[in-house]
Design an enzyme around this catalytic site. Structure first.
Site, PDB file in Angstrom:
ATOM      1  N   CYS A  91      -7.838  -7.047  -9.567  1.00 30.91           N
ATOM      2  CA  CYS A  91      -6.765  -7.753 -10.271  1.00 30.91           C
ATOM      3  C   CYS A  91      -5.567  -8.090  -9.393  1.00 30.91           C
ATOM      4  O   CYS A  91      -5.281  -9.265  -9.177  1.00 30.91           O
ATOM      5  CB  CYS A  91      -6.321  -6.919 -11.460  1.00 30.91           C
ATOM      6  SG  CYS A  91      -7.695  -6.435 -12.496  1.00 30.91           S
TER       7      CYS A  91
HETATM    8  C1  UGA Z   1      -3.999  -3.475 -13.145  1.00 29.17           C
HETATM    9  C2  UGA Z   1      -2.840  -3.366 -14.149  1.00 29.17           C
HETATM   10  O1  UGA Z   1      -2.199  -2.094 -14.022  1.00 29.17           O
HETATM   11  C3  UGA Z   1      -3.369  -3.536 -15.592  1.00 29.17           C
HETATM   12  O2  UGA Z   1      -2.258  -3.544 -16.482  1.00 29.17           O
HETATM   13  C4  UGA Z   1      -4.097  -4.877 -15.676  1.00 29.17           C
HETATM   14  O3  UGA Z   1      -4.635  -5.091 -16.958  1.00 29.17           O
HETATM   15  C5  UGA Z   1      -5.239  -4.880 -14.675  1.00 29.17           C
HETATM   16  O4  UGA Z   1      -4.695  -4.709 -13.355  1.00 29.17           O
HETATM   17  C6  UGA Z   1      -5.956  -6.199 -14.764  1.00 29.17           C
HETATM   18  O5  UGA Z   1      -5.364  -7.236 -14.434  1.00 29.17           O
HETATM   19  O6  UGA Z   1      -7.076  -6.238 -15.260  1.00 29.17           O
HETATM   20  P1  UGA Z   1      -5.899  -1.818 -12.265  1.00 29.17           P
HETATM   21  O7  UGA Z   1      -6.131  -2.855 -11.220  1.00 29.17           O
HETATM   22  O8  UGA Z   1      -7.037  -1.246 -12.996  1.00 29.17           O
HETATM   23  O9  UGA Z   1      -4.885  -2.374 -13.382  1.00 29.17           O
HETATM   24  O10 UGA Z   1      -5.185  -0.574 -11.556  1.00 29.17           O
HETATM   25  P2  UGA Z   1      -3.695  -0.069 -11.306  1.00 29.17           P
HETATM   26  O11 UGA Z   1      -3.575   1.293 -11.838  1.00 29.17           O
HETATM   27  O12 UGA Z   1      -2.695  -1.054 -11.741  1.00 29.17           O
HETATM   28  O13 UGA Z   1      -3.674   0.033  -9.717  1.00 29.17           O
HETATM   29  C7  UGA Z   1      -3.874  -1.108  -8.900  1.00 29.17           C
HETATM   30  C8  UGA Z   1      -3.798  -0.731  -7.452  1.00 29.17           C
HETATM   31  O14 UGA Z   1      -2.462  -0.383  -7.076  1.00 29.17           O
HETATM   32  C9  UGA Z   1      -4.660   0.489  -7.069  1.00 29.17           C
HETATM   33  O15 UGA Z   1      -5.279   0.255  -5.836  1.00 29.17           O
HETATM   34  C10 UGA Z   1      -3.656   1.616  -6.961  1.00 29.17           C
HETATM   35  O16 UGA Z   1      -4.067   2.622  -6.067  1.00 29.17           O
HETATM   36  C11 UGA Z   1      -2.449   0.879  -6.425  1.00 29.17           C
HETATM   37  N1  UGA Z   1      -1.170   1.556  -6.762  1.00 29.17           N
HETATM   38  C12 UGA Z   1      -0.755   1.639  -8.044  1.00 29.17           C
HETATM   39  C13 UGA Z   1      -0.394   2.086  -5.738  1.00 29.17           C
HETATM   40  O17 UGA Z   1      -0.755   2.026  -4.542  1.00 29.17           O
HETATM   41  N2  UGA Z   1       0.807   2.676  -6.069  1.00 29.17           N
HETATM   42  C14 UGA Z   1       1.238   2.769  -7.348  1.00 29.17           C
HETATM   43  O18 UGA Z   1       2.356   3.316  -7.569  1.00 29.17           O
HETATM   44  C15 UGA Z   1       0.444   2.248  -8.358  1.00 29.17           C
END
Ligand code: UGA
Length: 442
Positions: A270
């Site tokens: 995403c």
């Molecule tokens: C993300 C959004 O959080 C959802 O709300 C959205 O629906 C989804 O994309 C989508 O478009 O379908 P997701 O990709 O499953 O969800 O995961 P996240 O928890 O958002 O993390 C995304 C990435 O950012 C991961 O690689 C995570 O490790 C990284 N991340 C996240 C960080 O490096 N630091 C953070 O503080 C948070």
């Protein structure tokens, strides 16, 4: 209601289908692949997502879910359909609409043969204007009917986080529900499905709903890149980023629960794709999207920060045996799409290291990606047993257990996600971490 979910064998589609079935609707889960469809009908969820298997089995037992390859039949038997197919990035950053296109054609053909009112709902992430300028014309052409008169159209972006997707869908209190509607009737019809959910419903235009999805993901991705940039500065300036993060979160205008965990960058299906798509679309409409560009640039480089940290220990990595713990783009999933681990592993290989990888859920996907360029551990201990150093790339809870590292041959750890407390490590270790200016020797 009767609902069809097209793209129902993917991460989003299957979650949506299973959750709606769990709410008592009869759901047709439509996929193209016979084998996947048959597995779903046997209660095998094909992807890893917490609680998915149990809810799928419940839905099948209650006869509330049927997986099928016959989209036309499913659409004809249902009142609402959700389009949940993938919109992957193309080379130039634009989204690939081929699946949306072929589903819209099939859906139009089904609507041609359908008497009763039906609402087509786009759930796939598509750039603003796609539903109106691309999907609707196809639906009208192949149905011979008029959108907003003979059938309804909505755009309902998904806000599911992989690993927590079931909870996010069933309890949307923190994200709300956005319904973009072509007309009042379409929106009211779709809202019926969500009226008992605990989450605010915001009804708006199709374009606004499409943009909300991009704005949210870009905002969160920007926060991650911001956190990484500050962490990189902290590392060079003798400041521990964890303390800075805590201090930032004390300000209510920033607050807790922001995306401020620094590490090896964001991945997944995403954030990278959505930010790229918005960059490309912005350029097309004459806007130079500088913040979005920088968000991607910082993220591009971030996995290599961990590689550089481990390289500093020996000066070069030729022949060094390095374990990479975690290949999924985040914990709670087996998904490796655009996972930072891919860059970390390739960076290590380019330096001449011998790489061992382990992930509790994503090893099968890792094998597809890395083939025989790396070695695989069926357990973390196996990947660690030959390792002179290791890099923690995904924050699976099991990697926070300091005793795990007793299995290592060497004693160098680079913590790419700040999961370990170095004070708990056995004697003899060197602990480095992203955003952590010191080396702890235990
Ligand atoms: C993300 C959004 O959080 C959802 O709300 C959205 O629906 C989804 O994309 C989508 O478009 O379908 P997701 O990709 O499953 O969800 O995961 P996240 O928890 O958002 O993390 C995304 C990435 O950012 C991961 O690689 C995570 O490790 C990284 N991340 C996240 C960080 O490096 N630091 C953070 O503080 C948070």
């Amino acid at each position: 209601m009767n609902i069809s979910v097209i793209g129902g064998t993917g991460y989003v589609g299957l979650t949506v289908a299973v959750c709606l079935a769990n709410k008592g609707h009869l759901v047709f889960c439509v996929g193209r692949n016979e084998e996947k469809v048959s597995k779903i009908n046997r209660g095998v969820p094909i992807i890893y997502e917490e609680n998915l298997e149990k809810l799928l089995k419940d839905a099948l037992e209650k006869k509330k879910l049927v997986a099928t390859t016959n989209m036309k039949d499913a659409v004809k038997k249902s009142d609402v359909s959700f389009i949940c197919v993938g919109t992957q990035s193309m080379e130039d950053g634009r989204i690939d609409l081929r699946q949306v296109e072929s589903v819209s054609v099939g859906m139009g053909q089904a609507l041609r043969e359908k008497e009763s009112y039906h609402v087509v709902t786009v759930k796939s992430t598509v750039v603003p204007g796609t539903t109106e300028d691309f999907v609707i014309p196809i639906l009208e052409k192949f149905s011979g009917k008029k959108a907003g008169v003979d059938f309804g159209v909505c755009m309902n972006p998904e806000f599911l986080r992989e690993g927590r997707a079931i909870g996010d869908f069933l309890f949307p209190k923190d994200t709300g529900i956005v319904i973009g509607e072509l007309d009042e009737r379409s929106g009211s019809f779709l809202s019926e499905i969500f009226k008992e959910f605990d989450g605010e419903i915001f009804r708006t235009s199709l374009r606004c709903a499409e943009m909300i999805k991009y704005a949210r993901n870009s905002y969160l991705a920007k926060d991650v890149s911001f956190a990484n940039e500050i962490a990189n500065i902290c590392q060079k300036m003798g400041v521990d980023y964890l303390g800075v993060k805590k201090g930032m979160e004390m300000d209510v205008r920033i607050g807790k629960g922001r995306f401020l965990d620094a590490g090896v960058g964001f991945g997944g299906s995403c954030f990278p794709k959505d930010v790229r798509a918005l960059v490309t679309k912005s350029a097309q409409v004459g806007v130079d999207p500088q913040m979005l560009e920088v968000t991607l640039k910082v993220n591009e480089e971030q996995p290599f920060v961990a590689v550089k940290l481990i390289k500093q220990v020996w000066g070069n990595l030729k022949g060094k045996k390095i374990a990479v713990l975690g290949t999924a783009f985040k914990p709670g999933t087996d998904d490796m799409r655009e996972a930072p681990a891919i860059k970390v592993v390739n960076g290590l290989l380019a330096e001449g290291a011998e790489v061992w990888v382990y992930d509790p859920k994503a090893l099968a996907n890792a094998r597809e990606i890395f083939g025989d360029t790396v070695f695989y551990g069926e357990k973390a201990e196996e990947a660690l047993s030959e390792a002179e150093g290791c890099i923690i790339v995904t924050e699976w809870p099991e990697f926070a257990e300091a005793n795990l590292y007793r299995a290592m041959k060497g004693k160098v750890i680079v913590d790419g996600r700040r999961v370990l407390d170095p004070a708990e490590l056995p004697p003899g270790f060197r602990y480095h971490a992203v955003g952590f200016p010191r080396v702890v020797e235990t």
